[in-house]
Enzyme design. Sequence first.
Site, PDB file in Angstrom:
ATOM      1  CD  GLU A 165      -2.790  -1.370   2.378  1.00 57.52           C
ATOM      2  OE1 GLU A 165      -2.733  -0.486   3.261  1.00 57.52           O
ATOM      3  OE2 GLU A 165      -3.534  -2.357   2.466  1.00 57.52           O
ATOM      4  CG  ASN A 206      -0.684  -6.704  -1.839  1.00 54.75           C
ATOM      5  OD1 ASN A 206      -1.256  -7.254  -2.775  1.00 54.75           O
ATOM      6  ND2 ASN A 206      -1.188  -6.669  -0.609  1.00 54.75           N
ATOM      7  CG  HIS A 242      -9.891  -5.521   0.412  1.00 55.59           C
ATOM      8  ND1 HIS A 242     -10.087  -6.747   1.008  1.00 55.59           N
ATOM      9  CD2 HIS A 242      -8.580  -5.206   0.620  1.00 55.59           C
ATOM     10  CE1 HIS A 242      -8.959  -7.155   1.574  1.00 55.59           C
ATOM     11  NE2 HIS A 242      -8.030  -6.233   1.340  1.00 55.59           N
ATOM     12  CD  GLU A 270      -4.605  -7.948   1.300  1.00 58.21           C
ATOM     13  OE1 GLU A 270      -5.467  -7.276   1.902  1.00 58.21           O
ATOM     14  OE2 GLU A 270      -3.388  -7.669   1.308  1.00 58.21           O
ATOM     15  CG  ASP A 272     -12.705  -8.775   1.427  1.00 53.75           C
ATOM     16  OD1 ASP A 272     -12.823  -7.728   0.765  1.00 53.75           O
ATOM     17  OD2 ASP A 272     -11.973  -8.849   2.420  1.00 53.75           O
TER      18      ASP A 272
END
Length: 468
Positions: A165, A206, A242, A270, A272
């Site tokens: 990030e 990432n 996300h 990641e 979701d």
Amino acid sequence: MTDNRHRRATRLLGLLATGLCAAGLLTAPTAQAADPTPLRELAAAAGIHVGNGIEAAPLASIPAYEAIVGREYEAVTPGNEMKWGSVEPTRGQYNWGPADQIVAYAEANDQIVRGHTLVWHSQQPNWLTSGNFTPAQLRTILSEHIAVQAGRYEGRVYAWDVVNEPFNENGSYRGTIWYDNLGVDYIADSLRWARAADPGAKLYINDYNIEGINAKSNALYNLAVELLAAGVPLDGIGIQGHIIIGQVPSTFAANMQRFADLGLDVAITELDIRMQLPVTDAKLQTQAADYRSVFQSCIAVDGCIGVTVWGVTDGLSWIPDTFPGEGAALMHDAQYRPKPAWNSVYQLLGGTPPEEPGEPGNGTCAVRYSVADQWNNGFTGAITVANPGTTAIDGWELSWTFSSGQSVTNGWNGTWSQSGSTVRVTNAAWNRAIAPGGNVTLGFNASHSGTNPAPGTFTLNGTACTSQ
């Protein structure tokens, strides 16, 4: 890890065979009764790996959680156990136990491990953030941390999220202890230090909200071009994923493809897909389509090596605490039952999901309640939950309300909880399935204050049962 190109060649042959079968040119083999193929095997045949972001504590303590992780996923990522605040809470004193546990579990289950993460602005130890270090001291601290952690797991992880990030939403660099003191060079230096510590691992940057082509993903793309031109060891881009239901970017595949065209691997790291609560059938169907779209995008891009879902079950997801009023973001619900999203991905990858479990109620669940023993201020209760229906119930939660202040003190053959007068029992790993014509028995001890009437109504998974 199996070579990605070989996997994709296998997938293309499989798709060709499927088409020939559909055209009547090949005869499909007779279906055999067997356990459903694990998702990891279907994904491997499609040329990708499927992973999960897991935690050490439930892996060791919840059988249903461990069973899903071990059976269905080829790759695992420690959710928090490798973050700086977890592994080095005190300077020079390391807590490797939880991370070691996950790595050892993966090795025992023929899984690959994604190291997450070496350099991040969050979940840092207090000694680091409050240390008033000079830039020179911070550079030494960072290089030593990467050398120690990446070196410890050298040869045991397939990839590291080296820098996590680094960008703001507008494409500017995020102000962090690293950027503010070391400048943008901290990214290239971290990648070089990681390569020296673990030469065989793939090294990634990432980030989140870079699924589509936008200011943030453009900034990361430009950085990748600069790093590669300078000979910095960058191997891949991690796209976190996300996402809110109904908002999968239309440029997802094109965005991944441009990174792949640089010679980089791309991984969805990641995933979701959250929704505004409460859950509805319509939202679940939208979510299922979104999960399918994300996996399709990865399969469509030759450089996309895999998809990691960020959690096993809705009941343990980070989403509700971070986004109040939202949740239900994963492919298994809080009772570890596969959701439409799971079935959608399973079918996309060439599998046939097992028959949907029967819904309780309307004559398809029945409860017998009795008091086995009673004394002055306590009693022992016995419950039998039967499935008189024609399809299995896979995963269950039984609930009822006591009317006279009774309080359960302990129970067995399930996980028990009580809030006010409402009691809930969820299945154990070994009795989650109630076959047609089958039943499960439960027991508990409880206190009472003089009167002890039987509950009037029992519900299974939210639907009323008949009483026997």
